[in-house]
Design an enzyme around this catalytic site. Structure first.
Site, short mmCIF file in Angstrom:
data_model
loop_
_atom_site.label_atom_id
_atom_site.label_comp_id
_atom_site.label_asym_id
_atom_site.label_seq_id
_atom_site.Cartn_x
_atom_site.Cartn_y
_atom_site.Cartn_z
N ASP A 1 0.86 -1.17 0.00
CA ASP A 1 0.00 0.00 0.00
C ASP A 1 0.91 1.23 0.00
O ASP A 1 2.10 1.15 0.29
CB ASP A 1 -0.95 0.00 1.20
CG ASP A 1 -2.24 0.75 0.92
OD1 ASP A 1 -2.26 1.58 0.00
OD2 ASP A 1 -3.23 0.51 1.61
N GLU B 1 -17.22 9.78 5.17
CA GLU B 1 -16.77 8.39 5.38
C GLU B 1 -15.83 8.03 4.24
O GLU B 1 -16.17 8.15 3.07
CB GLU B 1 -17.95 7.41 5.48
CG GLU B 1 -18.86 7.35 4.28
CD GLU B 1 -19.89 6.23 4.39
OE1 GLU B 1 -19.78 5.38 5.28
OE2 GLU B 1 -20.80 6.21 3.55
#
Length: 715
Positions: free
Chosen positions: A239, A448
């Protein structure tokens, strides 16, 4: 191209490179090597729900909405459409020698983490809380992206391996502790399915540690499990910035060179970030070998050869730019949006009749919001259709539409110089002058999402509770007090406590983030051109339930998700109403298949999702609640009856013990078939109980029962 041939080509090409050249190819922004005819290549591209971040592309519903379709066949078509557009864009951009970020064919999608906690901001990127559903949907999207051709159409990437679901604020230093049972039963199955069954070409490691090891440098995950146990043959990518977290956040190394070495030693081939700029330094210190650098480069060039982008060409090279946002793909996006929406409540108000509905009041901060259409990791559409615009188009020339924003998405006023609640009086006025109100509430990617979301900085993109923002709660109360027939539309990607709306509104429709043209699909459902048929891929808890489920940082599955939750949910996993009245009247089964008879006793045609759940009646290692083990969409006309066959997931007949070993179940099982879970709350909300039948370990047939306890034949 056969992988063995691609590997041979990669080996021969890498053998011609200097050590410096090989090391340079392990960056996500790999430079060109002109003397070998190798163009620059940027590995970072995204296609979570359509090609993202690289200009115009068809926008599909956010991943959680696609999961709510419970339709892996359609999801595979969406993946195929995304890779077609990816190829079209790649072909055009390569001709212009554009090798920039988000321009390649290695898509870092899908996100198959388990949405274990409703507070996690990135949960809407996933396929929900269930390992079986996530496995089915993940495999479908991988197959759609990668295609079935001689070469890979695109390279999919399963992320984030493997135990990763918040908190976002802690991800760069957090250690997720998971028991061997939870690893095997919950966190690993979808990744294993994508590797073994779908042949996913890439796997991305997570930011956090799992059981003490940083995921992008974990021997347990990358060496023993991924390549050892599962036989993964593709490449591993970190990542973005995760390798530098080794020394900056997790403190398991001291320097960039040590971090790069640890990741490489454990089989992380590609670095999204800058830490692999220290690979040669690590080599000079004796921390990595040239053989390890060579191996990583060979894996990466194997993928590029499999894609046919190193000069040999592929059958996809002639896909024209006109494939981008073409009519066929836009139609698929509309179909997906209609199938993804979940009808949570309906007292008979829906569907509305455009010819007789009268004045429609459309109110709410998401009613005319483009941001609420697209979720995150999205592309750019040439046209957006908001919910307001979809409703206006649906009733054009027939009814008047009044509109009020009602409130800001989360602030206490819409205009900086105004008083608090500056749009509420207008909203109340609109409601009072309307025959029916459509109140559009919810969230968007600023509230979110991933760490760093500007609108939710305090929680780094996670939710601190399950409530709507205060501004919206006030608007909901004030509009409901007007007393007009009211439909609440929730545009969000996770569980929200809608208790007040459930009690007082006439209908509730969950649209998720339905894609750039989602407003048209939502209007089609509101006005009865189609019937809602989506099902919840997550449990909707009440806000009070946060006191019952484990702490956000606790990765134990105890009392979380439908398989382990002991409380009463607001809306259960698998739940969703339609405009029909579909019920399962009979089921018979063996250990491989179930034969299910369903009937639409309603007056409207609809699709519905027939779901199979299995309960192990004799094993203490089984989850306490029945688990999903099969599903199938069925289309039914009014009064129509059909019998369909649905496969039973073989893994459902096993259990995982405390040592993490998957072993045969007790041999004493009950199989349930319904249009939702076989739980009391689903029965209360739908008015139907699941049909059931007993299964035996000797595979002999046994008596089946419908929802009223009548025996039925087996096959």
């Amino acid at each position: 191209m056969d992988r063995t041939i691609a590997q041979q080509k990669a080996k021969a090409l890498v053998a011609q490179m200097t050590l410096e050249e090989k090391a340079g190819q392990l960056r996500f922004d790999a430079p060109a090597i002109p003397r070998l005819g190798i163009p620059a290549y940027n590995w970072w591209n995204e296609a979570l729900h359509g090609v993202a971040r690289a200009g115009t592309a068809t926008s599909f519903p956010q991943a959680i909405g696609m999961a709510a379709m419970f339709d892996d066949e359609l999801l595979e078509k969406l993946g195929d459409a995304a890779s077609t557009e990816g190829r079209a864009k790649y072909n055009a951009q390569s001709r212009e020698n554009d090798r920039d970020i988000y321009k390649g064919l290695t898509f870092w999608s899908p996100n198959i983490n388990i949405f274990r906690d409703p507070r996690w901001g990135r949960g809407h990127e996933t396929y929900g809380e269930d390992p079986y559903l996530t496995s089915r949907m993940g495999k479908a999207y991988v197959r759609g992206l990668q295609g079935q051709g001689e070469t890979l159409k695109a390279a999919a990437c399963a992320k984030h391996f493997a135990v990763h679901s918040g908190p976002e604020s802690l991800r760069h230093r957090f250690n997720a502790e998971a028991t061997p049972k939870d690893m095997e039963e919950t966190y690993l199955p979808a990744f294993e399915a994508c590797v073994r069954d779908a042949g996913v070409e890439a796997v991305m490691g997570a930011y956090n540690r799992t059981n003490g090891e940083p995921c992008c440098g974990s021997r347990t995950l990358l060496v023993d499990t991924l390549r050892g146990k599962w036989g993964f043959r593709g490449h591993v990518v970190s990542d973005c910035g995760a390798v530098c977290d080794f020394h900056k956040g997790h403190m398991v190394t001291s320097t960039p060179a040590e971090s790069a070495a640890l990741a490489m030693q454990m089989g992380c081939d590609l670095n999204c970030g800058k830490t692999y700029l220290s690979i040669l330094n690590a080599y000079a210190q004796g921390l990595v070998t040239e053989e390890q650098i060579t191996c990583a480069a060979e894996r990466l060039f194997t993928t590029r050869y499999l894609l046919g982008i190193l000069g040999e060409g592929s059958e996809y090279d002639q896909i024209p730019y006109e494939a981008v946002e073409c009519d066929a793909h836009l139609a698929l996006a509309q179909e997906a949006a209609r199938k993804s929406c979940v009808l949570l409540k309906n007292d008979g108000l829906l569907p509305l009749d455009a010819d007789t509905v009268g004045t429609v009041g459309v109110i709410g901060p998401n009613a005319n919001s483009r941001a609420a259409l697209i979720g995150n990791y999205h592309g750019t559409a040439s046209r957006y259709i908001t919910v307001l615009e979809g409703i206006q188009d649906a009733v054009a020339g027939k009814s008047r539409v009044l509109y009020s924003e009602g409130c800001h998405l989360f602030r206490d006023r819409t205009e900086a110089l105004a008083m608090e609640d500056d749009r509420v009086a207008e909203a109340v006025t609109v409601a009072g002058h309307s025959d029916v109100v459509i109140l559009v509430l919810g969230l968007d990617e600023t509230l979110e999402g991933e760490e760093g979301d500007a609108g939710n900085a305090d929680a780094s993109g996670d939710k601190q509770d399950l409530l709507l923002p205060k501004s919206q709660r006030n608007l909901l109360r004030r509009v409901l007090e007007v007393g007009k027939p009211t439909v609440v539309l929730l545009m969000a990607g996770s569980a929200i406590d809608l208790s007040e709306a459930q009690e007082k509104a006439n209908a509730i429709l969950l649209t998720w983030y339905p894609g750039a043209g989602g407003g048209r699909a939502v209007a089609d459902l509101l006005f009865g051109k189609s019937s809602p048929s989506g099902k919840l891929p997550v449990t909707f808890y009440t806000n009070q339930a946060l006191k019952e489920i484990p702490d956000f940082t606790d990765y134990s599955m105890k009392n979380r998700t439908y398989r382990y939750y002991s409380g009463v949910p607001l809306y259960p996993f698998g739940y969703g109403l339609t405009y029909g009245d579909v019920t399962v009247i009979r089921v018979s089964a063996n250990r491989s298949f179930a034969s299910v008879t369903v009937e639409n006793r309603g007056s409207r045609a609809t699709e519905d999702v027939v779901q199979l759940y299995l309960r192990d009646n004799g094993s203490c290692d089984a989850p306490p609640n029945p688990i999903l083990c099969g599903f199938r969409r069925v289309a039914l006309a009014p009064g129509e009856r059909k019998t369909v066959e649905i496969g039973v997931d073989p893994a459902a007949l096993t259990v995982v013990n405390e040592m993490g070993q998957r072993v045969p179940g007790s041999g004493n099982w009950t199989l349930f078939a319904g249009v939702g879970q076989p739980d009391a709350r689903t029965a209360e909300l739908t008015g139907h109980t699941a049909a059931e039948t007993e299964l035996r370990s000797d595979n002999r047939p046994s008596g089946a029962k419908n929802g009223h306890g009548m025996a039925g034949p087996c096959f």
